[in-house]
Write a protein that holds these residues in place. Structure first.
Motif, PDB file in Angstrom:
ATOM      1  N   ALA A  76     -78.432 -35.679 -78.879  1.00  0.00           N
ATOM      2  CA  ALA A  76     -79.445 -34.681 -79.545  1.00  0.00           C
ATOM      3  C   ALA A  76     -80.036 -33.547 -78.991  1.00  0.00           C
ATOM      4  CB  ALA A  76     -79.912 -35.640 -81.156  1.00  0.00           C
ATOM      5  N   VAL A  77     -80.504 -33.002 -79.750  1.00  0.00           N
ATOM      6  CA  VAL A  77     -81.185 -31.797 -79.182  1.00  0.00           C
ATOM      7  C   VAL A  77     -83.046 -31.905 -79.034  1.00  0.00           C
ATOM      8  CG1 VAL A  77     -79.436 -29.511 -78.826  1.00  0.00           C
ATOM      9  CG2 VAL A  77     -80.897 -30.032 -80.644  1.00  0.00           C
ATOM     10  N   ALA A  78     -82.794 -32.724 -80.188  1.00  0.00           N
ATOM     11  CA  ALA A  78     -83.958 -32.676 -81.142  1.00  0.00           C
ATOM     12  C   ALA A  78     -84.128 -34.793 -81.454  1.00  0.00           C
ATOM     13  CB  ALA A  78     -84.361 -32.076 -82.363  1.00  0.00           C
ATOM     14  N   LEU A  79     -85.194 -35.008 -80.678  1.00  0.00           N
ATOM     15  CA  LEU A  79     -85.408 -36.579 -80.998  1.00  0.00           C
ATOM     16  C   LEU A  79     -86.876 -36.628 -80.826  1.00  0.00           C
ATOM     17  CD1 LEU A  79     -83.539 -37.745 -77.670  1.00  0.00           C
ATOM     18  CD2 LEU A  79     -83.141 -38.288 -80.038  1.00  0.00           C
ATOM     19  N   SER A  80     -87.119 -37.555 -81.816  1.00  0.00           N
ATOM     20  CA  SER A  80     -88.379 -38.433 -82.903  1.00  0.00           C
ATOM     21  C   SER A  80     -88.052 -39.888 -82.217  1.00  0.00           C
ATOM     22  CB  SER A  80     -88.784 -37.955 -84.227  1.00  0.00           C
ATOM     23  OG  SER A  80     -87.657 -39.350 -84.815  1.00  0.00           O
ATOM     24  N   ILE A  81     -89.929 -40.251 -82.136  1.00  0.00           N
ATOM     25  CA  ILE A  81     -89.602 -41.757 -81.726  1.00  0.00           C
ATOM     26  C   ILE A  81     -91.088 -42.219 -81.926  1.00  0.00           C
ATOM     27  CG2 ILE A  81     -89.048 -41.182 -78.933  1.00  0.00           C
ATOM     28  CD1 ILE A  81     -91.165 -40.551 -77.676  1.00  0.00           C
ATOM     29  N   GLU A  82     -91.133 -43.230 -81.856  1.00  0.00           N
ATOM     30  CA  GLU A  82     -92.487 -44.217 -82.729  1.00  0.00           C
ATOM     31  C   GLU A  82     -93.654 -43.659 -81.638  1.00  0.00           C
ATOM     32  OE1 GLU A  82     -92.432 -45.328 -85.291  1.00  0.00           O
ATOM     33  OE2 GLU A  82     -89.982 -45.674 -85.574  1.00  0.00           O
ATOM     34  N   ASP A  83     -94.581 -43.946 -82.354  1.00  0.00           N
ATOM     35  CA  ASP A  83     -95.787 -43.044 -81.716  1.00  0.00           C
ATOM     36  C   ASP A  83     -96.186 -43.757 -80.735  1.00  0.00           C
ATOM     37  OD1 ASP A  83     -96.426 -41.742 -83.985  1.00  0.00           O
ATOM     38  OD2 ASP A  83     -98.188 -42.073 -85.055  1.00  0.00           O
ATOM     39  N   LEU A 134     -99.968 -37.192 -74.947  1.00  0.00           N
ATOM     40  CA  LEU A 134     -98.515 -36.316 -75.250  1.00  0.00           C
ATOM     41  C   LEU A 134     -97.742 -36.582 -76.823  1.00  0.00           C
ATOM     42  CD1 LEU A 134     -96.477 -34.678 -73.698  1.00  0.00           C
ATOM     43  CD2 LEU A 134     -95.688 -36.795 -72.635  1.00  0.00           C
ATOM     44  N   LEU A 135     -97.341 -35.443 -77.202  1.00  0.00           N
ATOM     45  CA  LEU A 135     -96.983 -35.642 -78.410  1.00  0.00           C
ATOM     46  C   LEU A 135     -95.599 -35.215 -78.477  1.00  0.00           C
ATOM     47  CD1 LEU A 135    -100.177 -34.318 -80.809  1.00  0.00           C
ATOM     48  CD2 LEU A 135     -99.295 -36.614 -80.846  1.00  0.00           C
ATOM     49  N   SER A 136     -95.531 -33.846 -77.404  1.00  0.00           N
ATOM     50  CA  SER A 136     -93.534 -33.624 -77.129  1.00  0.00           C
ATOM     51  C   SER A 136     -93.303 -32.826 -76.254  1.00  0.00           C
ATOM     52  CB  SER A 136     -94.042 -32.656 -78.996  1.00  0.00           C
ATOM     53  OG  SER A 136     -94.653 -31.461 -78.568  1.00  0.00           O
ATOM     54  N   GLY A 137     -92.253 -32.507 -75.908  1.00  0.00           N
ATOM     55  CA  GLY A 137     -91.693 -31.930 -74.592  1.00  0.00           C
ATOM     56  C   GLY A 137     -90.802 -32.624 -74.898  1.00  0.00           C
ATOM     57  N   SER A 138     -89.952 -31.341 -73.629  1.00  0.00           N
ATOM     58  CA  SER A 138     -88.855 -31.052 -73.167  1.00  0.00           C
ATOM     59  C   SER A 138     -88.347 -31.499 -71.937  1.00  0.00           C
ATOM     60  CB  SER A 138     -88.549 -29.382 -73.746  1.00  0.00           C
ATOM     61  OG  SER A 138     -87.092 -29.405 -73.216  1.00  0.00           O
ATOM     62  N   THR A 154     -75.476 -30.723 -67.207  1.00  0.00           N
ATOM     63  CA  THR A 154     -76.988 -31.142 -67.741  1.00  0.00           C
ATOM     64  C   THR A 154     -76.791 -30.817 -69.739  1.00  0.00           C
ATOM     65  OG1 THR A 154     -76.790 -28.371 -66.947  1.00  0.00           O
ATOM     66  CG2 THR A 154     -77.719 -29.394 -65.716  1.00  0.00           C
ATOM     67  N   ALA A 155     -78.290 -31.471 -69.357  1.00  0.00           N
ATOM     68  CA  ALA A 155     -78.515 -31.882 -70.970  1.00  0.00           C
ATOM     69  C   ALA A 155     -80.231 -31.162 -71.401  1.00  0.00           C
ATOM     70  CB  ALA A 155     -78.169 -32.675 -71.302  1.00  0.00           C
ATOM     71  N   THR A 156     -80.248 -30.434 -72.040  1.00  0.00           N
ATOM     72  CA  THR A 156     -81.186 -30.455 -72.611  1.00  0.00           C
ATOM     73  C   THR A 156     -82.020 -31.098 -73.900  1.00  0.00           C
ATOM     74  OG1 THR A 156     -82.064 -28.695 -70.312  1.00  0.00           O
ATOM     75  CG2 THR A 156     -83.752 -28.890 -72.829  1.00  0.00           C
ATOM     76  N   PHE A 157     -82.909 -31.882 -73.830  1.00  0.00           N
ATOM     77  CA  PHE A 157     -83.302 -32.256 -75.559  1.00  0.00           C
ATOM     78  C   PHE A 157     -84.997 -32.554 -74.892  1.00  0.00           C
ATOM     79  CE2 PHE A 157     -81.857 -35.654 -72.675  1.00  0.00           C
ATOM     80  CZ  PHE A 157     -83.451 -36.525 -73.006  1.00  0.00           C
ATOM     81  N   SER A 158     -85.180 -31.565 -77.157  1.00  0.00           N
ATOM     82  CA  SER A 158     -86.620 -31.647 -77.107  1.00  0.00           C
ATOM     83  C   SER A 158     -86.788 -33.086 -77.701  1.00  0.00           C
ATOM     84  CB  SER A 158     -87.276 -31.216 -77.645  1.00  0.00           C
ATOM     85  OG  SER A 158     -86.735 -30.698 -78.887  1.00  0.00           O
ATOM     86  N   PHE A 159     -88.564 -33.821 -77.481  1.00  0.00           N
ATOM     87  CA  PHE A 159     -88.996 -35.022 -78.251  1.00  0.00           C
ATOM     88  C   PHE A 159     -89.778 -34.666 -78.667  1.00  0.00           C
ATOM     89  CE2 PHE A 159     -90.165 -34.968 -73.830  1.00  0.00           C
ATOM     90  CZ  PHE A 159     -91.093 -36.343 -74.258  1.00  0.00           C
ATOM     91  N   CYS A 160     -90.756 -35.823 -79.191  1.00  0.00           N
ATOM     92  CA  CYS A 160     -91.643 -35.567 -80.101  1.00  0.00           C
ATOM     93  C   CYS A 160     -92.061 -36.792 -80.646  1.00  0.00           C
ATOM     94  CB  CYS A 160     -91.977 -34.444 -81.324  1.00  0.00           C
ATOM     95  SG  CYS A 160     -91.013 -34.338 -82.461  1.00  0.00           S
TER      96      CYS A 160
END
Length: 299
Positions: A76-83, A134-138, A154-160
Motif C-alpha cells: 500500500a502507498v499509505a499505511l497507518s500504524i498504532e501510536d 516521529l509522526l510520519s515519514g516515507s 523498489t516500492a515507496t510508501f508513506s506511513f504515519c
C-alpha cells in the motif's frame, strides 16, 4: 529444432543447426534458438581437412526470457500504524524466474525513519522513533534477487501514526474568515472531528467559540463541517483557530485530547478587528514630552 543436431567447424561454409553461425577462427558458435524452455544435445565436430577430426557433445538449454522480481502483494502507498507501535509492515516478493534465488531487502531512501529485515522484509521504525519524535515519514525499499544481475524492484510508501492519520483533527477551511462579527457563527470544514459534538471544543486566538454543533446530520466515523459562535470579545486579524476533540477513540488513553494544528483564518469586523480613531487632541504641540488624548474604539 530437433533434440540432437551437429555443426562442423572447418574452413568454408558451415552447415550447422538451424539459425547458427560459426566463427572459424575462434570456434565460437552463435545461435538464436527457435524454441524456448527446452534442452538440446549438441555435437560439434572439428576437422583439419586431412581426415583428422575430433568431436564433443554438450547440452544446450534454452530458457524463457528473464523476468524481474516483484513485490507480491503490492505494498500500500499509505499505511497507518498504532501510536506506540514500531512495526510498519512486512513485505514479500516473487521471482518469476523460478529456481532458488536469494531474495534480499534493503532501504534505499528513508533510512533515518525505518529499517527492513534483509531476509524477512519486515519494515520497522528505528529505535527512538516514538510518537513524540516521529509522526510520519516515507520509506523506499528495494528487493533484489540473485537469479540474474540487476534483478531488483523498489516500492515507496508513506506511513504515519494513528494520532496523525486518524485522530488528529484537520482544518481545511473556515467561512466566513474575514469581516467576522464578534459573536456571530462561523463554519469550520475538515476531518477527524469525530461524531459527538459534545466533546469538540473550538478556540479562536485562545478564546472559546461557543455552541459547537455539526452543520449536517452526522453519520460515519467523522463528520464535517462544524459550526460555532465566535468569541463575543474577539478582535484583530488573522486569529488562529484550533479544534480539539476529547474522546475515547484511543483505548490506551481514555482521556486523550486530539488537537488540530493552528489554522489562521478569522479576521473580525471594525467593531472587533480594526482600531478606529475618532479624534486626537491636541493636534499641535512640542516635539516631545507632551501628552495627547486619542479617542476611538477597538482599543
Amino acid at each position: 529444432v530437433s533434440s540432437t543436431q551437429s555443426v562442423a567447424i572447418a574452413p568454408g561454409p558451415c552447415t550447422g543447426f538451424t539459425g547458427s553461425t560459426t566463427d572459424y577462427l575462434d570456434g565460437c558458435i552463435y545461435w538464436t534458438p527457435t524454441a524456448v524452455t527446452a534442452s538440446f544435445t549438441v555435437t560439434v565436430y572439428v576437422s583439419d581437412g586431412n581426415n583428422a577430426a575430433v568431436s564433443g557433445t554438450f547440452n544446450l538449454r534454452a530458457l524463457a526470457a528473464l523476468q524481474y522480481v516483484y513485490f507480491n502483494p503490492t505494498p500500500a502507498v499509505a499505511l497507518s500504524i498504532e501510536d506506540d507501535a514500531t512495526s510498519i509492515t512486512t513485505l514479500s516478493s516473487t521471482d518469476p524466474n523460478g529456481g532458488s534465488p536469494t531474495i534480499t531487502y534493503s532501504v534505499t531512501a528513508g533510512s533515518t525513519y525505518a529499517s527492513v529485515g534483509a531476509s524477512t522484509g519486515a519494515v520497522t521504525l528505528n529505535t527512538g522513533s516514538s510518537t513524540s519524535q516521529l509522526l510520519s515519514g516515507s520509506v523506499t525499499v528495494q528487493v533484489s534477487s540473485t537469479s540474474f544481475t540487476s534483478n531488483t524492484a523498489t516500492a515507496t510508501f508513506s506511513f504515519c501514526h494513528l494520532f496523525k492519520c486518524r485522530y488528529q483533527p484537520i482544518i481545511t477551511g473556515i467561512t466566513p474568515s474575514t469581516s467576522v462579527t464578534p459573536g456571530s457563527s462561523i463554519t469550520i470544514t475538515g476531518d477527524n472531528f469525530g461524531i459527538d459534538a459534545n466533546v469538540i471544543s473550538v478556540t479562536v486566538n485562545g478564546l472559546v467559540c461557543t455552541s459547537v454543533a455539526f452543520v449536517n446530520t452526522c453519520s460515519g466515523t467523522s463528520c464535517s463541517p462544524i459550526s460555532c459562535n465566535s468569541p463575543s470579545n474577539g478582535a484583530g486579524n488573522d486569529n488562529p483557530v484550533i479544534v480539539a476533540v476529547n474522546d475515547a477513540r484511543d483505548a490506551t488513553d481514555m482521556t486523550k485530547t486530539y488537537r488540530s494544528k493552528s489554522y489562521v483564518g478569522v479576521s473580525y469586523t471594525a467593531s472587533g478587528a480594526v482600531t478606529t480613531i475618532a479624534s486626537i487632541s491636541p493636534l499641535t504641540g512640542p516635539l516631545s514630552g507632551a501628552r495627547i488624548l486619542v479617542k476611538g474604539s477597538g482599543f
